[in-house]
Design an enzyme around this catalytic site. Structure first.
Site, PDB file in Angstrom:
ATOM      1  N   GLU A 142       0.877  -1.225  -0.032  1.00 30.32           N
ATOM      2  CA  GLU A 142       0.136   0.086  -0.113  1.00 30.32           C
ATOM      3  C   GLU A 142       0.899   1.265   0.039  1.00 30.32           C
ATOM      4  O   GLU A 142       0.457   2.228  -0.658  1.00 30.32           O
ATOM      5  CB  GLU A 142      -0.903  -0.016   1.237  1.00 30.32           C
ATOM      6  CG  GLU A 142      -2.191   0.650   1.005  1.00 30.32           C
ATOM      7  CD  GLU A 142      -2.878   0.496   2.472  1.00 30.32           C
ATOM      8  OE1 GLU A 142      -3.747  -0.938   2.108  1.00 30.32           O
ATOM      9  OE2 GLU A 142      -3.237   1.348   3.217  1.00 30.32           O
ATOM     10  N   ASP A 143       1.894   1.195   0.756  1.00 33.21           N
ATOM     11  CA  ASP A 143       2.887   2.421   0.891  1.00 33.21           C
ATOM     12  C   ASP A 143       4.042   2.709   0.252  1.00 33.21           C
ATOM     13  O   ASP A 143       4.603   3.796   0.260  1.00 33.21           O
ATOM     14  CB  ASP A 143       2.913   2.575   2.551  1.00 33.21           C
ATOM     15  CG  ASP A 143       1.682   2.930   3.169  1.00 33.21           C
ATOM     16  OD1 ASP A 143       0.728   3.211   2.654  1.00 33.21           O
ATOM     17  OD2 ASP A 143       1.652   2.820   4.449  1.00 33.21           O
TER      18      ASP A 143
END
Ligand code: NDP
Ligand code: ZN
Length: 182
Positions: free
Chosen positions: A64-65
């Site tokens: 996600e990051d």
């Protein structure tokens, strides 16, 4: 490979991937603190000794990051750990409000392992929102976040009583700060 190696290798890799990232608290804590906290919550409050789940906790925000792909993650850590991370990864192409709504909708349909990981993540985040909140968040925003966490966690309950109880403790502390209903 021994199971400690799997978990420690996941933490080491996560620390590298998130090395430039900070949490949103006023002190801008290293992001990896949250990953360690989530793994620790699973092992301590949840009595989890499943090395694949603990490794997935360390890696849960890496796709996600940090721009890591699921394929790269699967290549390094295998399909089981990558699959657990996939279950708790939001689709970042969607608007934020939609992503938050989908977390609530999907929670009851996650695997038993992913539901535990989800609760541990929410315990860490709600604790942060209570004790080390993002510097620019209003009281009302913190309170809304508390309610949203509770809705997601309600969809994940019933797998691990220790984690359910640990969330309830953190929620009670949050409620004491932000107030009850609303
Ligand atoms: P974000 O999703 O932007 O931030 C929360 C996430 O940030 C956490 O879930 C956590 O995720 C990570 N995080 C990093 N540092 C911290 C920290 N110190 N404490 C807690 N979490 C941290 O915020 P929202 O949940 O508020 O979602 C945005 C939504 O809020 C949008 O729908 C928007 O419309 C709405 N909004 C509401 C406002 C209001 O005042 N009510 C104002 C502006 C927007 P992870 O585990 O992945 O790191
Ligand atoms: Zn997280």
């Amino acid at each position: 490979m021994n199971e400690y190696v799997t978990v420690l290798r996941a933490l080491e890799f996560a620390a590298e991937r998130h090395s430039e990232q900070r949490r949103k608290d006023a002190a801008a804590s290293p992001y990896v603190n949250h990953l360690i906290a989530v793994a620790h919550i699973l092992a301590a409050a949840g009595s989890v000794n499943d090395s694949e789940l603990l490794a997935a906790a360390a890696l849960h925000d890496a796709v996600e990051d940090t721009g890591l792909t699921m394929a790269e993650l699967a290549e390094r850590f295998g399909p089981v750990i990558a699959g657990l991370v996939a279950e708790v990864t939001d689709d970042k192409s969607l608007p934020k409000a939609e992503r938050k709504r989908l977390q609530e909708e999907h929670a009851p349909h996650l695997s038993a392992r992913a539901r535990q990981l989800k609760i541990a993540d929410k315990i860490s985040n709600l604790r942060d929102v209570t004790e080390h909140p993002p510097a620019d968040w209003s009281f009302e925003r913190r309170r809304e976040y508390m309610h949203w966490c509770a809705r997601v966690v309600n969809g994940c309950r019933g797998v691990n009583p220790g984690l359910d109880a640990a969330f309830d403790d953190v929620y009670r502390r949050a409620e004491a700060v932000f107030g009850g209903r609303g």
